[in-house]
Design a protein around this motif. Structure first.
Motif, PDB file in Angstrom:
ATOM      1  N   THR A  66     -16.295  -0.582 -17.717  1.00 32.15           N
ATOM      2  CA  THR A  66     -16.390   0.827 -18.105  1.00 32.15           C
ATOM      3  C   THR A  66     -15.404   1.672 -17.312  1.00 32.15           C
ATOM      4  N   SER A  67     -15.186   1.305 -16.051  1.00 27.88           N
ATOM      5  CA  SER A  67     -14.233   2.040 -15.221  1.00 27.88           C
ATOM      6  C   SER A  67     -12.826   1.510 -15.473  1.00 27.88           C
ATOM      7  N   LYS A  68     -11.931   2.376 -15.916  1.00 35.89           N
ATOM      8  CA  LYS A  68     -10.564   1.965 -16.235  1.00 35.89           C
ATOM      9  C   LYS A  68      -9.622   2.067 -15.044  1.00 35.89           C
ATOM     10  N   TYR A  69     -10.091   2.666 -13.952  1.00 38.93           N
ATOM     11  CA  TYR A  69      -9.236   2.846 -12.775  1.00 38.93           C
ATOM     12  C   TYR A  69      -9.930   2.271 -11.549  1.00 38.93           C
ATOM     13  N   LYS A  70      -9.249   1.338 -10.879  1.00 36.06           N
ATOM     14  CA  LYS A  70      -9.869   0.701  -9.711  1.00 36.06           C
ATOM     15  C   LYS A  70      -8.837   0.547  -8.598  1.00 36.06           C
ATOM     16  N   LEU A  71      -9.342   0.572  -7.374  1.00 35.91           N
ATOM     17  CA  LEU A  71      -8.531   0.324  -6.188  1.00 35.91           C
ATOM     18  C   LEU A  71      -9.274  -0.654  -5.290  1.00 35.91           C
ATOM     19  N   TYR A  72      -8.537  -1.624  -4.745  1.00 30.41           N
ATOM     20  CA  TYR A  72      -9.150  -2.607  -3.858  1.00 30.41           C
ATOM     21  C   TYR A  72      -8.254  -2.897  -2.660  1.00 30.41           C
ATOM     22  N   ASN A  73      -8.884  -3.040  -1.500  1.00 26.60           N
ATOM     23  CA  ASN A  73      -8.212  -3.669  -0.372  1.00 26.60           C
ATOM     24  C   ASN A  73      -8.158  -5.166  -0.628  1.00 26.60           C
ATOM     25  N   ILE A  74      -7.041  -5.783  -0.258  1.00 25.93           N
ATOM     26  CA  ILE A  74      -6.962  -7.241  -0.332  1.00 25.93           C
ATOM     27  C   ILE A  74      -6.311  -7.733   0.960  1.00 25.93           C
ATOM     28  N   GLY A  75      -7.152  -8.268   1.829  1.00 26.50           N
ATOM     29  CA  GLY A  75      -6.709  -8.720   3.140  1.00 26.50           C
ATOM     30  C   GLY A  75      -7.560  -9.871   3.628  1.00 26.50           C
ATOM     31  N   ASN A  76      -7.321 -10.260   4.855  1.00 26.70           N
ATOM     32  CA  ASN A  76      -8.071 -11.366   5.446  1.00 26.70           C
ATOM     33  C   ASN A  76      -9.321 -10.883   6.163  1.00 26.70           C
ATOM     34  N   SER A  77      -9.344  -9.580   6.485  1.00 31.67           N
ATOM     35  CA  SER A  77     -10.474  -8.944   7.163  1.00 31.67           C
ATOM     36  C   SER A  77     -10.738  -9.533   8.547  1.00 31.67           C
ATOM     37  N   GLN A  78      -9.666 -10.030   9.181  1.00 33.63           N
ATOM     38  CA  GLN A  78      -9.762 -10.563  10.548  1.00 33.63           C
ATOM     39  C   GLN A  78      -8.480 -10.189  11.309  1.00 33.63           C
ATOM     40  N   PRO A  79      -8.401  -8.954  11.816  1.00 36.62           N
ATOM     41  CA  PRO A  79      -7.170  -8.517  12.494  1.00 36.62           C
ATOM     42  C   PRO A  79      -6.833  -9.397  13.700  1.00 36.62           C
ATOM     43  N   VAL A  80      -5.536  -9.567  13.928  1.00 36.23           N
ATOM     44  CA  VAL A  80      -5.043 -10.385  15.033  1.00 36.23           C
ATOM     45  C   VAL A  80      -4.111  -9.524  15.882  1.00 36.23           C
ATOM     46  N   GLN A  81      -4.282  -9.581  17.202  1.00 38.87           N
ATOM     47  CA  GLN A  81      -3.373  -8.876  18.100  1.00 38.87           C
ATOM     48  C   GLN A  81      -1.971  -9.480  17.998  1.00 38.87           C
ATOM     49  N   LEU A  82      -0.966  -8.634  18.106  1.00 35.34           N
ATOM     50  CA  LEU A  82       0.411  -9.079  17.941  1.00 35.34           C
ATOM     51  C   LEU A  82       0.783 -10.191  18.921  1.00 35.34           C
ATOM     52  N   LEU A  83       0.383 -10.059  20.167  1.00 31.87           N
ATOM     53  CA  LEU A  83       0.730 -11.074  21.162  1.00 31.87           C
ATOM     54  C   LEU A  83       0.037 -12.400  20.869  1.00 31.87           C
ATOM     55  N   GLU A  84      -1.164 -12.355  20.316  1.00 30.05           N
ATOM     56  CA  GLU A  84      -1.855 -13.588  19.914  1.00 30.05           C
ATOM     57  C   GLU A  84      -1.127 -14.248  18.742  1.00 30.05           C
ATOM     58  N   TYR A  85      -0.614 -13.427  17.850  1.00 29.00           N
ATOM     59  CA  TYR A  85       0.142 -13.921  16.695  1.00 29.00           C
ATOM     60  C   TYR A  85       1.406 -14.645  17.158  1.00 29.00           C
ATOM     61  N   ILE A  86       2.109 -14.030  18.087  1.00 23.44           N
ATOM     62  CA  ILE A  86       3.318 -14.655  18.637  1.00 23.44           C
ATOM     63  C   ILE A  86       2.978 -15.961  19.342  1.00 23.44           C
ATOM     64  N   GLU A  87       1.875 -15.966  20.054  1.00 22.42           N
ATOM     65  CA  GLU A  87       1.438 -17.179  20.755  1.00 22.42           C
ATOM     66  C   GLU A  87       1.173 -18.317  19.770  1.00 22.42           C
ATOM     67  N   ALA A  88       0.575 -17.990  18.630  1.00 23.07           N
ATOM     68  CA  ALA A  88       0.297 -19.011  17.610  1.00 23.07           C
ATOM     69  C   ALA A  88       1.598 -19.558  17.019  1.00 23.07           C
ATOM     70  N   ILE A  89       2.603 -18.695  16.860  1.00 24.09           N
ATOM     71  CA  ILE A  89       3.904 -19.153  16.371  1.00 24.09           C
ATOM     72  C   ILE A  89       4.560 -20.058  17.405  1.00 24.09           C
ATOM     73  N   GLU A  90       4.469 -19.673  18.678  1.00 24.75           N
ATOM     74  CA  GLU A  90       5.010 -20.506  19.752  1.00 24.75           C
ATOM     75  C   GLU A  90       4.396 -21.908  19.718  1.00 24.75           C
ATOM     76  N   LYS A  91       3.102 -21.949  19.505  1.00 24.10           N
ATOM     77  CA  LYS A  91       2.392 -23.230  19.477  1.00 24.10           C
ATOM     78  C   LYS A  91       2.859 -24.076  18.294  1.00 24.10           C
ATOM     79  N   ALA A  92       3.018 -23.442  17.138  1.00 17.34           N
ATOM     80  CA  ALA A  92       3.457 -24.173  15.936  1.00 17.34           C
ATOM     81  C   ALA A  92       4.878 -24.700  16.099  1.00 17.34           C
ATOM     82  N   LEU A  93       5.715 -23.941  16.818  1.00 17.56           N
ATOM     83  CA  LEU A  93       7.107 -24.342  17.023  1.00 17.56           C
ATOM     84  C   LEU A  93       7.283 -25.258  18.223  1.00 17.56           C
ATOM     85  N   GLY A  94       6.293 -25.253  19.119  1.00 18.74           N
ATOM     86  CA  GLY A  94       6.433 -26.010  20.361  1.00 18.74           C
ATOM     87  C   GLY A  94       7.496 -25.412  21.260  1.00 18.74           C
TER      88      GLY A  94
END
Length: 340
Positions: free
Chosen positions: A258-286
């Motif tokens: 019935t509603s022709k107009y909709k808006l949705y968030n689409i995310g992982n809903s689990q924010p990650v600190q930038l430094l933790e993100y870099i650390e995970a990349i470091e680990k993947a790259l060794g």
């Protein structure tokens, strides 16, 4: 039942992945992209190659017949979204059932350098899409909005009911404008519009201007990683497969809403600190990153965090990819693609 679906931005990161899965599901895809030089066009052409489009065909202007190895189920068109003559012609030639508009001038920081590109693609181009949907009786338009429209809101997680009247970049302002324009057209002409506010998408075939790509490239090449706001940032990093799942679910849904107009968030809903993100990349790259601490950049936001309850409720959206898993998949693709 198969559909004919126009996917704009088909040579882009998300558009490529959406097109690929639609083809695998048996739908016909009309892929549109202008293949601009905002970043390396060879990456865009390589994505099209994965869709079976020969790069010699991909660079032809207004080519309505460049089918791929998927046969006539994949047709690619090189075109600017704002072209008011060519886009209506495309709709006349192909009987399009639904539209997935992922084409846009992307990037927050680039909007400070070249604002006109955002007006052309994100405003005039989006209006052109709306007009074509109206005039050619398209039943549904799913389009890309962005988490950037929340600005520097301190109210987390970000909710679709939050006021978003204070964008801090032109890019964010154009995305907010898209939502308002879609509302007007749904109200006036009765076709369904669904806006998806993407939260920091990453994964294989990603954009070179995004953090995942920049950090990986810098670490591999022994160059400093620029850590903005001295690392005091967090992002709701969302893996591409989870994004595609949400896009396709909304795009292919056939329930009588019935509603022709909709808006949705689409995310992982689990924010990650930038430094933790870099650390995970470091680990993947060794390999350890050389970090260069930088101030906050104009137009950037300090945090993003998606409340996805509404998308879960209406479409059973369930993001399932952990950041470490997604980073490992990206690094594997990067090493293979760039022969690192």
């Amino acid at each position: 039942m198969s559909k004919t679906i126009l996917v704009t931005g088909a040579a882009g990161f998300i558009g490529f992945h959406v097109s690929k899965v639609l083809l695998e599901k048996g739908h016909k895809v009309i892929g549109l992209d202008n293949i601009n030089d905002y970043y390396d066009i060879n990456l865009k052409l390589a994505r099209l190659g994965e869709l079976g489009i020969d790069k010699r065909e991909a660079v032809k202007e207004l080519n309505y017949t460049s089918s791929s190895t998927y046969g006539e189920r994949m047709i690619f068109v090189k075109m600017n979204l704002e072209d008011r003559n060519a886009l209506p012609k495309l709709f006349e030639i192909h009987h399009i059932d639904v539209v997935c508009n992922l084409a846009a001038q992307a990037g927050v920081r680039y909007s400070l350098e070249n604002p006109e590109a955002y007006a052309d693609s994100n405003l005039t181009g989006f209006l052109n899409i709306l007009e074509c949907c109206r005039n050619h009786k398209v039943s549904k338009l799913v389009y890309a909005s962005s988490s950037s429209i929340y600005g520097n809101s301190d109210a987390v997680p970000f909710d679709e009911m939050d006021r978003v009247d204070h964008p801090i970049s032109l890019y964010a302002a154009t995305k907010k404008a898209n939502e308002l324009m879609a509302h007007a057209y749904s109200h006036l002409y009765g076709f369904e519009t669904i806006g998806l506010r993407f939260f920091t998408v990453y994964g294989p075939w990603g954009r070179p201007d995004m953090a995942m790509f920049l950090f990986t490239e810098a670490i591999i090449n022994n160059k400093p990683v620029k850590v903005f706001n001295n690392g005091d940032l967090s992002r709701d990093f969302t893996y591409i497969d989870d994004i595609v799942s949400g896009v396709l679910t909304t795009l292919l849904d056939t329930s009588d809403n019935t509603s022709k107009y909709k808006l949705y968030n689409i995310g992982n809903s689990q924010p990650v600190q930038l430094l933790e993100y870099i650390e995970a990349i470091e680990k993947a790259l060794g390999k350890t990153a050389i970090k260069e601490m930088m101030p906050m950049q104009p137009g950037d936001v300090k945090q993003t965090y998606a409340n996805v309850d509404l998308l879960k409720k209406d479409f059973n959206y369930q993001p399932s990819t952990e950041v470490t898993e997604g980073i490992a998949a990206f690094v594997e693709w990067y090493r293979k693609f760039y022969n690192k």
